[in-house]
Design an enzyme around this catalytic site. Structure first.
Site, short mmCIF file in Angstrom:
data_model
loop_
_atom_site.label_atom_id
_atom_site.label_comp_id
_atom_site.label_asym_id
_atom_site.label_seq_id
_atom_site.Cartn_x
_atom_site.Cartn_y
_atom_site.Cartn_z
N ASP A 10 0.85 -1.18 0.00
CA ASP A 10 0.00 0.00 0.00
C ASP A 10 0.89 1.24 0.00
OD1 ASP A 10 1.10 0.23 2.52
OD2 ASP A 10 -0.80 0.20 3.60
N ASP A 55 1.37 4.72 2.30
CA ASP A 55 0.94 5.36 3.56
C ASP A 55 1.34 6.84 3.56
OD1 ASP A 55 0.36 2.69 5.03
OD2 ASP A 55 2.44 2.45 4.39
N ASP A 58 -3.33 4.53 2.70
CA ASP A 58 -3.71 4.90 4.07
C ASP A 58 -3.36 6.37 4.28
OD1 ASP A 58 -4.46 2.33 4.63
OD2 ASP A 58 -2.66 1.81 5.75
N1 DCT Z 1 1.60 0.97 12.01
C1 DCT Z 1 1.39 1.48 13.26
N2 DCT Z 1 0.61 0.80 14.12
C2 DCT Z 1 0.05 -0.35 13.76
C3 DCT Z 1 0.25 -0.87 12.48
C4 DCT Z 1 1.04 -0.17 11.61
O1 DCT Z 1 1.90 2.51 13.60
N3 DCT Z 1 -0.68 -1.01 14.64
C5 DCT Z 1 2.50 1.67 11.15
C6 DCT Z 1 3.84 0.99 11.14
C7 DCT Z 1 4.12 0.74 9.72
C8 DCT Z 1 3.17 1.62 8.98
O2 DCT Z 1 2.07 1.69 9.83
C9 DCT Z 1 2.84 1.10 7.65
O3 DCT Z 1 2.32 -0.21 7.74
P1 DCT Z 1 2.30 -1.16 6.48
O4 DCT Z 1 1.83 -0.40 5.30
O5 DCT Z 1 1.53 -2.37 6.84
O6 DCT Z 1 3.81 -1.59 6.36
P2 DCT Z 1 4.94 -1.14 5.38
O7 DCT Z 1 6.17 -1.17 6.17
O8 DCT Z 1 4.57 0.13 4.70
O9 DCT Z 1 5.01 -2.33 4.35
P3 DCT Z 1 4.32 -2.49 2.91
O10 DCT Z 1 5.38 -2.17 1.95
O11 DCT Z 1 3.90 -3.92 2.85
O12 DCT Z 1 3.16 -1.54 2.83
MG MG Z 2 2.80 0.42 3.62
#
Ligand code: DCT
Ligand code: MG
Length: 508
Positions: A342, A344, A433
């Site tokens: 995704d 963010d 997100d």
């Molecule tokens: N995050 C957070 N609290 C949570 C879950 C997630 O603060 N309970 C934060 C930490 C990482 C960030 O959100 C982004 O999460 P992902 O998009 O799931 O991870 P990513 O490292 O961006 O990996 P991907 O490349 O798969 O999106």
């Molecule tokens: Mg991510």
């Protein structure tokens, strides 16, 4: 992030993981045609030679089993140049070819870099000089003092240059399997092992290299040993063939499907998504409906070019309402990843009133809906309170207002042609997100949303080593009973008494 798998157990990888690296005999593509490597077995041994051969082939190197005059690089261990030449003379190699004589450290560096690295004096085997000669240091394995490695990811620098992928792939799979089985302790064990191995600046090639490395218990070491010896782990192989693992992997790859739903579908006997989708008695949430509808796009990774295109559109929309807002791409892309599941974003505005701030995400959604850029969204209202103490749980969710959405990215918004876009495809569904935080909390939110295992260890470190509590909103000093303010991530590290670690060094 994945709104349904947000526990600290979640390695949150939504796409099928590459597991090819674990099959010993798969045909390999040769990437470096001009280089023909031969590894000398003498003093190295059959097992280690086979292991290095396999590793190098996986990285696209041509490694010959037999010596021939096409060999350009001979790699040896614990041999002097004279030893190798002597051996060559016995083999009666053609005089026309003059292969480079190199120490195994060169090949290991090549494997780590995924490409041929420059041959320097320290790699070249010197004829007529003893290996142990101090002027020709040769390989020191491991090349750094491992005693210095911390058990906390926040005290290690972990770039995307993973020298131990063969092991970390294995532990990521085992951790994910434990997550599916809700076996939290084992999950953490495997995740910590993968995490520490990702930070090593050398490849583990013998059990000796694991000495002094934290987070590697006997179970983990047993698996490492098996991979060194056999090129694969029987436990990982069993997991990959396990019906429950395969089904959970498949089900959780649908946006909106977490462990609970996967469990239910698995118990009901479903093993494929088509069977699930065609089952009349099942009721799907709005999120799951969207997940099925855009499944193909969502399981294919988001590229950096796509993320950048989305970023431009996010900024355009946010700035239409709050021109002074800061919009920062966080998550994996901020850590330098080339792909993500995704995109963010963290949004914050220094000059806006609370209600302006509160209305922004809804306004952006309305605008995109009008423009036909929105396929799905779920806006979660803020439950943030200024005086609330940070949460002690490393996996606690934050309280900021956020929006989980599926964006409809039009092809014309991409700068260059994307190989993953088929001809005629005019848009792609992309998971986005958006998080909105109060301006004075932006450093904490940014640190938290940049993520990876790193951030969870930072919170663990704060609690156990500093008597402080850190979360995505704040840092609280329990001894002094005060909140510690921070304008930047650097200040948070400084409060915690830690060296600053750049985002691209947080790929733990
Ligand atoms: N995050 C957070 N609290 C949570 C879950 C997630 O603060 N309970 C934060 C930490 C990482 C960030 O959100 C982004 O999460 P992902 O998009 O799931 O991870 P990513 O490292 O961006 O990996 P991907 O490349 O798969 O999106
Ligand atoms: Mg991510």
């Amino acid at each position: 992030m994945d709104p349904l798998r947000m526990s600290h157990l979640s390695p949150r990888k939504k796409r099928p993981r590459q597991t090819g690296a674990l099959t010993a005999s798969s045909p390999q593509d040769i990437k470096f045609q001009d280089l023909v490597v031969f590894i000398l077995e003498k003093k190295m041994g059959t097992t280690r030679r086979a292991f290095l051969t396999e590793l190098a082939r996986r990285k696209g190197f041509r490694v010959e089993n037999e010596l021939s005059d096409s060999v350009t690089h001979i790699v040896a261990e614990n041999n002097t140049g004279s030893d190798v030449l002597e051996w060559l003379q016995v083999q009666k190699i053609q005089a026309s070819s003059q292969p480079e004589l190199l120490d195994v450290s060169w090949l290991i560096e090549c494997i780590g870099a995924g490409k041929p690295v420059e041959m320097t004096g320290k790699h070249q085997l010197v004829v007529g000089r003893d290996y142990s000669d101090s002027t020709n240091p040769g390989p020191k394995t491991p090349p750094i003092a491992v005693q210095k490695i911390s058990q906390y990811a926040c005290q290690r620098r972990t770039t995307l240059n993973n020298f131990n992928q063969i092991f970390t792939d294995a532990f990521d799979i085992l951790a994910e399997n434990c997550e599916f089985r809700e076996n939290e302790d084992s999950c953490v064990t495997f995740m910590r092992a993968a995490s520490v191995l990702k930070s090593l600046p050398f490849t583990i090639i013998s059990m000796k290299d694991t000495e002094g490395i934290p987070c590697l218990g006997s179970k983990v070491k047993g698996i490492i040993e098996e991979i060194i010896e056999d090129g694969e782990s029987s436990e990982v192989k069993a997991v990959l063939n396990d019906e429950r693992y395969q089904s959970f992997k498949l089900f959780t790859s649908v946006f909106g499907v977490g462990l609970k739903t996967s469990e239910k579908w698995f118990r009901m006997g479903f093993r494929t998504l088509s069977k699930v989708r065609s089952e009349k008695s099942l009721k799907f949430t709005r999120m799951q409906q969207a997940g099925f509808l855009y499944y193909e796009d969502l399981v294919s990774c988001v590229t950096r070019a796509e993320a950048e295109a989305v970023s431009v559109l996010v900024k355009e929309a946010v700035w239409a309402f709050l021109p002074d807002a800061f919009v920062t791409m966080t998550g994996g892309f901020r850590r330098g990843k080339k792909m993500g599941h995704d995109v963010d974003f963290l949004i914050t505005s220094p000059g806006s009133a609370e209600d302006e701030e509160q209305q922004l995400l809804q306004k952006v959604m309305n605008l995109w809906e009008k423009k036909g850029l929105l396929l799905y969204y779920d806006l979660v209202e803020s439950t943030f309170e200024k005086l609330r103490l940070p949460s002690r749980k490393v996996d606690a969710l934050d309280h900021f207002q956020k929006c989980f959405l599926i964006f409809k990215l039009p092809r014309q918004r991409l700068d260059s042609d994307q190989p993953s876009w088929q001809e005629g495809k005019t848009w792609k569904a992309i998971r986005v997100d958006l998080v909105m935080c109060p301006y004075e909390r932006r450093a904490f939110a940014l640190l938290g949303w940049t993520g990876s295992r790193f951030e969870r260890d930072l919170r663990r470190y704060a609690t156990h080593e500093q008597k402080m509590i850190l979360d995505n909103h704040a840092l609280y000093d329990k001894t002094k009973r005060i909140f510690l303010k921070a304008e930047s991530e650097e200040e948070i590290f400084a409060h915690l008494g830690l060296d600053y670690i750049e985002p691209w060094e947080r790929n733990a």
